[in-house]
Design a protein around this motif. Structure first.
Motif, PDB file in Angstrom:
ATOM      1  N   LEU A  90      16.425  50.098  41.198  1.00 14.59           N
ATOM      2  CA  LEU A  90      17.522  50.012  40.231  1.00 14.59           C
ATOM      3  C   LEU A  90      17.270  50.929  39.038  1.00 14.59           C
ATOM      4  O   LEU A  90      18.163  51.642  38.581  1.00 14.59           O
ATOM      5  N   MET A  91      16.032  50.908  38.544  1.00  9.90           N
ATOM      6  CA  MET A  91      15.688  51.705  37.373  1.00  9.90           C
ATOM      7  C   MET A  91      15.782  53.193  37.681  1.00  9.90           C
ATOM      8  O   MET A  91      16.261  53.983  36.862  1.00  9.90           O
ATOM      9  N   ASN A  92      15.354  53.582  38.876  1.00 12.73           N
ATOM     10  CA  ASN A  92      15.336  54.999  39.232  1.00 12.73           C
ATOM     11  C   ASN A  92      16.708  55.531  39.640  1.00 12.73           C
ATOM     12  O   ASN A  92      16.884  56.742  39.762  1.00 12.73           O
ATOM     13  N   SER A  93      17.664  54.630  39.858  1.00 14.79           N
ATOM     14  CA  SER A  93      19.006  55.068  40.262  1.00 14.79           C
ATOM     15  C   SER A  93      19.940  55.245  39.070  1.00 14.79           C
ATOM     16  O   SER A  93      21.126  55.526  39.246  1.00 14.79           O
ATOM     17  N   GLU A 127      13.093  54.211  26.546  1.00 15.30           N
ATOM     18  CA  GLU A 127      12.460  54.256  27.857  1.00 15.30           C
ATOM     19  C   GLU A 127      13.291  53.497  28.886  1.00 15.30           C
ATOM     20  O   GLU A 127      13.998  52.541  28.552  1.00 15.30           O
ATOM     21  N   LYS A 128      13.199  53.958  30.133  1.00 10.74           N
ATOM     22  CA  LYS A 128      13.909  53.300  31.213  1.00 10.74           C
ATOM     23  C   LYS A 128      13.338  51.904  31.438  1.00 10.74           C
ATOM     24  O   LYS A 128      12.149  51.658  31.230  1.00 10.74           O
ATOM     25  N   GLY A 129      14.216  51.008  31.897  1.00  8.41           N
ATOM     26  CA  GLY A 129      13.750  49.659  32.182  1.00  8.41           C
ATOM     27  C   GLY A 129      14.803  48.873  32.922  1.00  8.41           C
ATOM     28  O   GLY A 129      15.834  49.410  33.337  1.00  8.41           O
ATOM     29  N   VAL A 130      14.545  47.606  33.104  1.00  7.76           N
ATOM     30  CA  VAL A 130      15.514  46.698  33.718  1.00  7.76           C
ATOM     31  C   VAL A 130      15.699  45.503  32.792  1.00  7.76           C
ATOM     32  O   VAL A 130      14.796  45.125  32.046  1.00  7.76           O
ATOM     33  N   TRP A 131      16.894  44.945  32.849  1.00  4.88           N
ATOM     34  CA  TRP A 131      17.235  43.773  32.031  1.00  4.88           C
ATOM     35  C   TRP A 131      17.561  42.618  32.955  1.00  4.88           C
ATOM     36  O   TRP A 131      18.283  42.762  33.936  1.00  4.88           O
ATOM     37  N   MET A 132      16.983  41.448  32.622  1.00  2.36           N
ATOM     38  CA  MET A 132      17.196  40.253  33.423  1.00  2.36           C
ATOM     39  C   MET A 132      17.725  39.133  32.541  1.00  2.36           C
ATOM     40  O   MET A 132      17.075  38.761  31.565  1.00  2.36           O
ATOM     41  N   PRO A 170      18.280  36.376  40.456  1.00  2.00           N
ATOM     42  CA  PRO A 170      18.740  37.124  41.638  1.00  2.00           C
ATOM     43  C   PRO A 170      18.780  38.617  41.338  1.00  2.00           C
ATOM     44  O   PRO A 170      19.175  39.018  40.243  1.00  2.00           O
ATOM     45  N   ILE A 171      18.394  39.416  42.298  1.00  2.00           N
ATOM     46  CA  ILE A 171      18.348  40.860  42.079  1.00  2.00           C
ATOM     47  C   ILE A 171      19.736  41.408  41.748  1.00  2.00           C
ATOM     48  O   ILE A 171      19.862  42.421  41.054  1.00  2.00           O
ATOM     49  N   SER A 172      20.798  40.700  42.182  1.00  2.00           N
ATOM     50  CA  SER A 172      22.164  41.150  41.888  1.00  2.00           C
ATOM     51  C   SER A 172      22.491  41.034  40.401  1.00  2.00           C
ATOM     52  O   SER A 172      23.441  41.651  39.922  1.00  2.00           O
ATOM     53  N   GLU A 173      21.696  40.239  39.656  1.00  2.00           N
ATOM     54  CA  GLU A 173      21.934  40.060  38.227  1.00  2.00           C
ATOM     55  C   GLU A 173      21.049  40.967  37.369  1.00  2.00           C
ATOM     56  O   GLU A 173      21.136  40.944  36.141  1.00  2.00           O
ATOM     57  N   VAL A 174      20.196  41.739  38.017  1.00  2.00           N
ATOM     58  CA  VAL A 174      19.295  42.628  37.294  1.00  2.00           C
ATOM     59  C   VAL A 174      20.001  43.969  37.065  1.00  2.00           C
ATOM     60  O   VAL A 174      20.652  44.496  37.963  1.00  2.00           O
ATOM     61  N   HIS A 175      19.874  44.506  35.854  1.00  2.00           N
ATOM     62  CA  HIS A 175      20.548  45.759  35.516  1.00  2.00           C
ATOM     63  C   HIS A 175      19.525  46.807  35.090  1.00  2.00           C
ATOM     64  O   HIS A 175      18.604  46.521  34.320  1.00  2.00           O
ATOM     65  N   GLY A 176      19.710  48.021  35.587  1.00  2.00           N
ATOM     66  CA  GLY A 176      18.901  49.135  35.139  1.00  2.00           C
ATOM     67  C   GLY A 176      19.517  49.770  33.916  1.00  2.00           C
ATOM     68  O   GLY A 176      20.742  49.753  33.737  1.00  2.00           O
ATOM     69  N   GLY A 177      18.683  50.306  33.038  1.00  2.00           N
ATOM     70  CA  GLY A 177      19.207  50.935  31.843  1.00  2.00           C
ATOM     71  C   GLY A 177      18.084  51.432  30.957  1.00  2.00           C
ATOM     72  O   GLY A 177      17.019  51.823  31.449  1.00  2.00           O
ATOM     73  N   PHE A 234      19.222  46.947  24.506  1.00  2.00           N
ATOM     74  CA  PHE A 234      19.205  47.403  25.907  1.00  2.00           C
ATOM     75  C   PHE A 234      20.598  47.887  26.275  1.00  2.00           C
ATOM     76  O   PHE A 234      21.583  47.152  26.148  1.00  2.00           O
ATOM     77  N   ILE A 235      20.662  49.138  26.728  1.00  2.00           N
ATOM     78  CA  ILE A 235      21.930  49.780  27.088  1.00  2.00           C
ATOM     79  C   ILE A 235      21.962  50.033  28.589  1.00  2.00           C
ATOM     80  O   ILE A 235      21.016  50.583  29.159  1.00  2.00           O
ATOM     81  N   SER A 236      23.050  49.626  29.225  1.00  2.00           N
ATOM     82  CA  SER A 236      23.250  49.895  30.655  1.00  2.00           C
ATOM     83  C   SER A 236      24.668  50.411  30.851  1.00  2.00           C
ATOM     84  O   SER A 236      25.638  49.697  30.570  1.00  2.00           O
ATOM     85  N   ASN A 237      24.785  51.660  31.279  1.00  2.00           N
ATOM     86  CA  ASN A 237      26.087  52.289  31.494  1.00  2.00           C
ATOM     87  C   ASN A 237      26.978  52.179  30.253  1.00  2.00           C
ATOM     88  O   ASN A 237      28.166  51.856  30.336  1.00  2.00           O
ATOM     89  N   GLY A 238      26.385  52.445  29.108  1.00  2.00           N
ATOM     90  CA  GLY A 238      27.145  52.453  27.871  1.00  2.00           C
ATOM     91  C   GLY A 238      27.395  51.090  27.257  1.00  2.00           C
ATOM     92  O   GLY A 238      27.965  51.000  26.166  1.00  2.00           O
ATOM     93  N   LYS A 239      26.989  50.020  27.927  1.00  2.00           N
ATOM     94  CA  LYS A 239      27.231  48.661  27.430  1.00  2.00           C
ATOM     95  C   LYS A 239      25.947  48.076  26.843  1.00  2.00           C
ATOM     96  O   LYS A 239      24.855  48.314  27.349  1.00  2.00           O
ATOM     97  N   VAL A 240      26.109  47.296  25.795  1.00  2.00           N
ATOM     98  CA  VAL A 240      24.980  46.607  25.173  1.00  2.00           C
ATOM     99  C   VAL A 240      24.768  45.284  25.907  1.00  2.00           C
ATOM    100  O   VAL A 240      25.621  44.388  25.853  1.00  2.00           O
ATOM    101  N   LEU A 241      23.636  45.170  26.594  1.00  2.00           N
ATOM    102  CA  LEU A 241      23.331  43.927  27.303  1.00  2.00           C
ATOM    103  C   LEU A 241      22.405  43.020  26.499  1.00  2.00           C
ATOM    104  O   LEU A 241      22.343  41.819  26.755  1.00  2.00           O
TER     105      LEU A 241
END
Length: 254
Positions: A33-36, A66-71, A84-91, A133-140
């Motif tokens: 997820l992080m690398n994509s 830095e790149k990371g994932v948000w849970m 669940p991995i479906s709820e994890v976001h890269g950003g 934490f930013i993912s696709n322009g959104k603040v998570l």
């Protein structure tokens, strides 16, 4: 614990083998997820800076992107594998620190070491920081640590110690804190892997409940030990050393 995971005898235990397999598969997916991520660091940073601008927070400077994932997780949850991995976001994880001018404040993750023979400071609280934490322009995620209030500017412009004197203080610090006590025929090296002019907090004069944010030199120290058999073990963690750029005092966070 880390020791348990690396204990070869325990790796044959079925429950642990199953857990380690699940653990590795889970984090392989989070790495994917992080690398994509297609968003660039610049785009993420622009979104984070807009948040600070909207909040009129202009006393902060960029510390880390830095790149990371948000849970997402509830307070009672402690096991990240339950997300669940479906709820994890890269950003991107972006950190801003309260700054002295353009010098971003540094917040050490641990107290480090200090010699009692040297001038040292222990500030009453850590440097103020904002984590976004930013993912696709959104603040998570948005969190504000060590909230503080600026009371006054003691000096708008100050004279710094010559860097040669700062290096002498660093050499003193290293000689006090890293004496070699390994095998007789062994040796070790000390490398300064990074040096930055930042700002750090020290205890305010005559007021232990306030802090001054002062210019400081931040050095990161790495050790490499070698035995007589010419094998080496490198300390992977870099030790931070903060030196007050005004008087050469060592800054030791709580």
């Amino acid at each position: 614990s880390h020791e348990m995971y690396n204990d070869q005898s325990l790796k044959n235990e079925e429950p642990l083998k199953t857990y380690l397999s699940t653990f590795n598969q889970y984090y392989s997916k989070t790495n994917d997820l992080m690398n994509s991520i297609t968003e660039t660091p610049e785009q993420a940073l622009a979104a984070a800076k807009k948040v600070l601008s909207d909040l009129r927070m202009d006393d902060f400077s960029l510390d880390i992107v830095e790149k990371g994932v948000w849970m997402p997780r509830q307070p009672q949850e402690w096991d990240e594998l339950s997300t669940p991995i479906s709820e994890v976001h890269g950003g991107y994880s972006i950190v801003f620190s309260r700054s002295a001018g353009q010098l971003a404040g540094f917040a050490a993750s641990y107290g480090g070491m200090a010699a009692t023979e040297m001038l040292t400071y222990t500030p009453p609280f850590d440097v103020e920081q904002i984590f976004i934490f930013i993912s696709n322009g959104k603040v998570l995620d948005f969190s504000w640590h060590n909230m503080a209030r600026t009371v006054e500017t003691v000096a708008a412009n100050t004279k710094l110690l010559p860097f040669d004197e700062i290096k002498e203080r660093l050499a003193d610090y290293l000689s006090y804190n890293f004496p070699y006590d390994g095998p007789e025929n062994g040796s070790f090296s000390i490398d300064i892997v990074d040096a930055q002019l930042r700002s750090s907090q020290i205890t305010a004069k005559d007021d232990p409940f306030r802090a001054w944010l002062v210019p400081s030199w931040l050095f990161k120290i790495r050790l490499d030990y070698s035995t007589a058999e010419n094998t080496s073990t490198t300390v992977t963690a870099d030790y931070p050393c903060e030196i007050n750029a005004l008087d050469g005092g060592i800054i030791i966070p709580k």
